[in-house]
Design an enzyme around this catalytic site. Sequence first.
Site, PDB file in Angstrom:
ATOM      1  N   GLY A 101       0.801  -1.219   0.000  1.00 14.72           N
ATOM      2  CA  GLY A 101       0.000   0.000   0.000  1.00 14.72           C
ATOM      3  C   GLY A 101       0.835   1.270   0.000  1.00 14.72           C
ATOM      4  O   GLY A 101       2.068   1.236  -0.060  1.00 14.72           O
ATOM      5  N   GLY A 102       0.117   2.390   0.106  1.00 15.01           N
ATOM      6  CA  GLY A 102       0.760   3.706   0.103  1.00 15.01           C
ATOM      7  C   GLY A 102       1.738   3.860   1.252  1.00 15.01           C
ATOM      8  O   GLY A 102       2.821   4.434   1.082  1.00 15.01           O
TER       9      GLY A 102
ATOM     10  N   ARG B 217      -8.593   7.481   4.245  1.00 16.32           N
ATOM     11  CA  ARG B 217      -9.681   8.467   4.106  1.00 16.32           C
ATOM     12  C   ARG B 217      -9.643   9.188   2.772  1.00 16.32           C
ATOM     13  O   ARG B 217      -8.598   9.321   2.146  1.00 16.32           O
ATOM     14  CB  ARG B 217      -9.501   9.553   5.172  1.00 16.32           C
ATOM     15  CG  ARG B 217      -9.928   9.179   6.531  1.00 16.32           C
ATOM     16  CD  ARG B 217     -10.209  10.419   7.351  1.00 16.32           C
ATOM     17  NE  ARG B 217      -9.038  11.107   7.850  1.00 16.32           N
ATOM     18  CZ  ARG B 217      -9.052  12.350   8.332  1.00 16.32           C
ATOM     19  NH1 ARG B 217     -10.185  13.052   8.330  1.00 16.32           N
ATOM     20  NH2 ARG B 217      -7.956  12.905   8.798  1.00 16.32           N
TER      21      ARG B 217
ATOM     22  N   ILE C 266      -1.251   0.436  12.820  1.00 20.47           N
ATOM     23  CA  ILE C 266      -1.354   1.749  12.158  1.00 20.47           C
ATOM     24  C   ILE C 266      -2.757   1.973  11.602  1.00 20.47           C
ATOM     25  O   ILE C 266      -3.246   3.107  11.534  1.00 20.47           O
ATOM     26  CB  ILE C 266      -0.314   1.814  11.002  1.00 20.47           C
ATOM     27  CG1 ILE C 266       1.105   1.764  11.574  1.00 20.47           C
ATOM     28  CG2 ILE C 266      -0.497   3.064  10.151  1.00 20.47           C
ATOM     29  CD1 ILE C 266       2.196   1.593  10.515  1.00 20.47           C
ATOM     30  N   SER C 267      -3.445   0.890  11.196  1.00 19.10           N
ATOM     31  CA  SER C 267      -4.740   1.002  10.508  1.00 19.10           C
ATOM     32  C   SER C 267      -5.748   1.805  11.327  1.00 19.10           C
ATOM     33  O   SER C 267      -5.925   1.560  12.522  1.00 19.10           O
ATOM     34  CB  SER C 267      -5.317  -0.398  10.255  1.00 19.10           C
ATOM     35  OG  SER C 267      -4.322  -1.289   9.841  1.00 19.10           O
TER      36      SER C 267
ATOM     37  N   ASP D 182       1.688  11.827  15.020  1.00 18.80           N
ATOM     38  CA  ASP D 182       1.248  13.031  15.742  1.00 18.80           C
ATOM     39  C   ASP D 182       2.445  13.714  16.404  1.00 18.80           C
ATOM     40  O   ASP D 182       2.547  14.951  16.417  1.00 18.80           O
ATOM     41  CB  ASP D 182       0.201  12.653  16.799  1.00 18.80           C
ATOM     42  CG  ASP D 182      -1.008  11.982  16.162  1.00 18.80           C
ATOM     43  OD1 ASP D 182      -1.485  12.476  15.135  1.00 18.80           O
ATOM     44  OD2 ASP D 182      -1.452  10.939  16.689  1.00 18.80           O
TER      45      ASP D 182
ATOM     46  N   HIS E  64      -5.768   8.999  18.524  1.00 18.70           N
ATOM     47  CA  HIS E  64      -5.315   9.392  17.185  1.00 18.70           C
ATOM     48  C   HIS E  64      -6.502   9.762  16.289  1.00 18.70           C
ATOM     49  O   HIS E  64      -6.773   9.106  15.284  1.00 18.70           O
ATOM     50  CB  HIS E  64      -4.477   8.271  16.549  1.00 18.70           C
ATOM     51  CG  HIS E  64      -3.991   8.641  15.179  1.00 18.70           C
ATOM     52  ND1 HIS E  64      -3.081   9.651  14.953  1.00 18.70           N
ATOM     53  CD2 HIS E  64      -4.329   8.167  13.955  1.00 18.70           C
ATOM     54  CE1 HIS E  64      -2.875   9.783  13.665  1.00 18.70           C
ATOM     55  NE2 HIS E  64      -3.625   8.895  13.023  1.00 18.70           N
TER      56      HIS E  64
END
Length: 353
Positions: A51-52, A121, A157-158, A190, A217
């Site tokens: 993925g990205g 998102r 992380i998801s 963050d 988060h």
Amino acid sequence: MEANHRIARISAHLHPTNPQMEREQSVLRREGCRAKGGAPGFKVAILGAAGGIGQPLAMLMKMNPLVSVLHLYDVVNSPGVTADISHMDTGAVVRGFLGQQQLESALTGMDLVVIPAGVPRKPGMTRDDLFNINAGIVKTLCEGIAKCCPNAIVNLISNPVNSTVPIAAEVFKKAGTYDPKKLLGVTMLDVVRANTFVAEVLGLDPREVDVPVVGGHAGVTILPLLSQVKPPCSFTPEETEYLTKRIQDGGTEVVQAKAGTGSATLSMAYAAVKFADRCLRGLRGDAGIVECAFVASQVTELPFFASKVKLGRGGAEEVHQLGPLNEYERAGLEKAKKELEASIQKGVSFIRK
Ligand SMILES: NC(=O)C1=CN([C@@H]2O[C@H](COP(=O)(O)OP(=O)(O)OC[C@H]3O[C@@H](n4cnc5c(N)ncnc54)[C@H](O)[C@@H]3O)[C@@H](O)[C@H]2O)C=CC1
Ligand SMILES: O=C([O-])CC(=O)C(=O)O
């Protein structure tokens, strides 16, 4: 004579007329090479590696000298990413795994599992809007971890992290493998953003700045503690308002700039590798490793909360208290807790329902 043979072999490899001929003519094949890996270091799996975030994360992990074996798992495109990354002349041996039927092989024997699998998102969405798809993905992957590497440290992380970490905890509890010290929601981005933005305001090098970011988060749950910035400094009320808002909305700033093509990937890969490296140093037994992460916690009345944690051989070995907060931060904490409570409950209910 020997040199002539070698050239003949290389020539056959470079100019194969068909795969059959290549097999017959190319004497030395990869399986015949002497290197078998096994250099000292840790075994790390990335789930969602194509993925990205996954691709730059895989590249940066391949550059980490603490990693001896790197497993790249995804449901699409992992063979290509693996072939590409495996040509880097760094120490880690890279192996690729594609699709659910290879998940167990990807996970077996791992010391650290980093999970950036799931949808990102688009403008107008909140992180919670990702819940319906990502909750199921995280559940499946964590079931694999419980079965194949129950002692691994997990860096999740998801999104939405405020809910996916409770989901992972419930999956591990159900499997009887839950060790709260080994499940860490990654909030490092963050902190990375906070260090950058605070350094800009103060005119400092971001590498000299350390901003604790606590809570969770997403939006108001991201609570930078500007009263505890190192080196010690003070901010005007306008600076405090600007910085708090910019740190809380950092993800949205990137989502809007990317205009429908995704969310933060490169800065996230940087932050994930920075955090994973700290976890590996802790596993190695280095002293004094402290970072912020979203973990099982008794710092507030909530079962999960992000704060500074001491990383060691057992994972998040100590969860630090928040320290003295000013009035602005105390008000922020109340807002953060309200939203966090609902997000945590949503994750727990997803598994217990
Ligand atoms: N914790 C944090 O600070 C941040 C979290 N994120 C989150 O990270 C996640 C990934 O973001 P991107 O890499 O940009 O998304 P992406 O869509 O580019 O990549 C996600 C990858 O996950 C894979 N995937 C989907 N289902 C899977 C499954 N069942 N098993 C294994 N892999 C699977 C996809 O094939 C894809 O390669 C998103 O949920 C995003 O919101 C993003 C930035 C920061
Ligand atoms: O904003 C998003 O959707 C991705 C993310 O978590 C971040 O960049 O902090």
